[in-house]
Design a protein around this motif. Structure first.
Motif, PDB file in Angstrom:
ATOM      1  N   GLN A 183       9.815   6.783  29.949  1.00  0.00           N
ATOM      2  CA  GLN A 183       8.692   7.401  29.251  1.00  0.00           C
ATOM      3  C   GLN A 183       8.557   6.854  27.836  1.00  0.00           C
ATOM      4  O   GLN A 183       7.443   6.582  27.377  1.00  0.00           O
ATOM      5  CB  GLN A 183       8.845   8.913  29.208  1.00  0.00           C
ATOM      6  CG  GLN A 183       7.718   9.588  28.435  1.00  0.00           C
ATOM      7  CD  GLN A 183       7.829  11.096  28.445  1.00  0.00           C
ATOM      8  OE1 GLN A 183       8.517  11.673  29.267  1.00  0.00           O
ATOM      9  NE2 GLN A 183       7.157  11.746  27.536  1.00  0.00           N
ATOM     10  N   GLU A 184       9.666   6.701  27.136  1.00  0.00           N
ATOM     11  CA  GLU A 184       9.584   6.213  25.753  1.00  0.00           C
ATOM     12  C   GLU A 184       9.064   4.777  25.732  1.00  0.00           C
ATOM     13  O   GLU A 184       8.267   4.424  24.865  1.00  0.00           O
ATOM     14  CB  GLU A 184      10.955   6.311  25.065  1.00  0.00           C
ATOM     15  CG  GLU A 184      10.873   6.137  23.574  1.00  0.00           C
ATOM     16  CD  GLU A 184       9.900   7.101  22.889  1.00  0.00           C
ATOM     17  OE1 GLU A 184       9.169   6.644  21.988  1.00  0.00           O
ATOM     18  OE2 GLU A 184       9.843   8.286  23.254  1.00  0.00           O
ATOM     19  N   THR A 185       9.471   3.981  26.707  1.00  0.00           N
ATOM     20  CA  THR A 185       8.955   2.614  26.798  1.00  0.00           C
ATOM     21  C   THR A 185       7.453   2.631  27.054  1.00  0.00           C
ATOM     22  O   THR A 185       6.695   1.880  26.437  1.00  0.00           O
ATOM     23  CB  THR A 185       9.679   1.840  27.919  1.00  0.00           C
ATOM     24  OG1 THR A 185      11.074   1.804  27.613  1.00  0.00           O
ATOM     25  CG2 THR A 185       9.143   0.436  28.074  1.00  0.00           C
ATOM     26  N   ARG A 226       5.314   5.017  26.282  1.00  0.00           N
ATOM     27  CA  ARG A 226       4.670   5.465  25.036  1.00  0.00           C
ATOM     28  C   ARG A 226       4.523   4.290  24.068  1.00  0.00           C
ATOM     29  O   ARG A 226       3.476   4.101  23.465  1.00  0.00           O
ATOM     30  CB  ARG A 226       5.503   6.562  24.353  1.00  0.00           C
ATOM     31  CG  ARG A 226       5.424   7.926  24.954  1.00  0.00           C
ATOM     32  CD  ARG A 226       6.402   8.892  24.260  1.00  0.00           C
ATOM     33  NE  ARG A 226       6.314   8.879  22.804  1.00  0.00           N
ATOM     34  CZ  ARG A 226       5.537   9.680  22.085  1.00  0.00           C
ATOM     35  NH1 ARG A 226       4.780  10.575  22.695  1.00  0.00           N
ATOM     36  NH2 ARG A 226       5.520   9.606  20.780  1.00  0.00           N
ATOM     37  N   THR A 227       5.592   3.526  23.919  1.00  0.00           N
ATOM     38  CA  THR A 227       5.598   2.398  22.988  1.00  0.00           C
ATOM     39  C   THR A 227       4.599   1.328  23.414  1.00  0.00           C
ATOM     40  O   THR A 227       3.881   0.773  22.575  1.00  0.00           O
ATOM     41  CB  THR A 227       7.022   1.802  22.895  1.00  0.00           C
ATOM     42  OG1 THR A 227       7.907   2.833  22.431  1.00  0.00           O
ATOM     43  CG2 THR A 227       7.083   0.617  21.965  1.00  0.00           C
ATOM     44  N   LYS A 273       5.203  15.060  30.182  1.00  0.00           N
ATOM     45  CA  LYS A 273       5.118  13.608  30.048  1.00  0.00           C
ATOM     46  C   LYS A 273       3.678  13.209  29.714  1.00  0.00           C
ATOM     47  O   LYS A 273       3.453  12.372  28.839  1.00  0.00           O
ATOM     48  CB  LYS A 273       5.574  12.932  31.348  1.00  0.00           C
ATOM     49  CG  LYS A 273       5.502  11.434  31.326  1.00  0.00           C
ATOM     50  CD  LYS A 273       5.987  10.856  32.650  1.00  0.00           C
ATOM     51  CE  LYS A 273       5.834   9.355  32.683  1.00  0.00           C
ATOM     52  NZ  LYS A 273       6.294   8.784  33.945  1.00  0.00           N
ATOM     53  N   SER A 305       2.931  13.979  26.127  1.00  0.00           N
ATOM     54  CA  SER A 305       3.603  13.021  25.260  1.00  0.00           C
ATOM     55  C   SER A 305       2.864  11.684  25.203  1.00  0.00           C
ATOM     56  O   SER A 305       2.720  11.089  24.133  1.00  0.00           O
ATOM     57  CB  SER A 305       5.042  12.810  25.762  1.00  0.00           C
ATOM     58  OG  SER A 305       5.675  11.794  25.040  1.00  0.00           O
TER      59      SER A 305
END
Length: 190
Positions: free
Chosen positions: A59-61, A63-64, A122, A125
């Motif tokens: 998820q963070e990838t 988002r980035t 998710k 976010s």
């Protein structure tokens, strides 16, 4: 057990998704996931703090990638053109494993209210990441928020269509088509 074999993180995600879909989230244990993935429980915990985190892996990838694509869009791009650039960047990183997991992930999420809640968080976010990237470009708050929400919806719709299709190719055309459909639908709202 092949403790040091590469790809443990990916195998854990696939094993969890399959087990969640087969027997339900609540009935699936970390030990079962580790065994199915061919790793030890300690390897599982090196990658994930608990089984809930398996479904937000990456998820963070994501988002980035979405935010970076928006930030790098041409200076004169409209908010939705910037969102399209973010979708393109994120879509370009999705490969066959992501496509194959789509229907199984959908089935797994359907088995548990907790997983449905994680999936909704998710989405929130991802929308927040796109909204923040758009406001950094000078897009007014309400417009940025709407464009971010449309971006999430386009990503989800495009991903679902792509993962259910047998046609060759990547995710990008699907997210682009979904964004175009949403753009047209929003124009008809009056």
């Amino acid at each position: 057990m092949a403790r040091w074999e590469p790809g443990a993180r990916e195998r854990l995600v696939v094993a969890a998704v399959d087990l969640f879909a087969e027997q339900g989230y609540d009935a699936t244990t970390v030990a079962q996931i580790a065994e199915r993935a061919g790793v030890t429980k300690s390897t599982f915990f090196r990658h994930f703090p608990d089984k809930r985190e398996l479904l937000v892996a990456g998820q963070e990838t994501l988002r980035t990638l979405l935010a970076g694509g928006i930030a790098d869009a041409p200076a004169g791009a409209s908010p939705l053109e910037a969102v399209a650039a973010g979708l393109q960047r994120a879509s370009d990183t999705m490969g066959p494993m992501n496509r194959e997991l789509g229907p199984r992930l959908k089935a797994a999420v359907a088995t548990s209210a907790e997983l449905q809640e994680r999936d909704a968080l998710k989405s929130v976010s991802l929308a927040e990441a796109m909204t923040t990237a758009l406001t950094a470009r000078g897009v007014p708050g309400p417009t940025a928020a709407l464009a971010g929400e449309l971006g999430v919806l386009a990503f989800k719709r495009g991903y679902a269509a792509w993962s259910e299709s047998d046609a060759p190719g990547g995710l990008a055309p699907y997210t682009s088509a979904a964004l175009d459909e949403l753009r047209a639908a929003s124009a008809s709202l009056g």
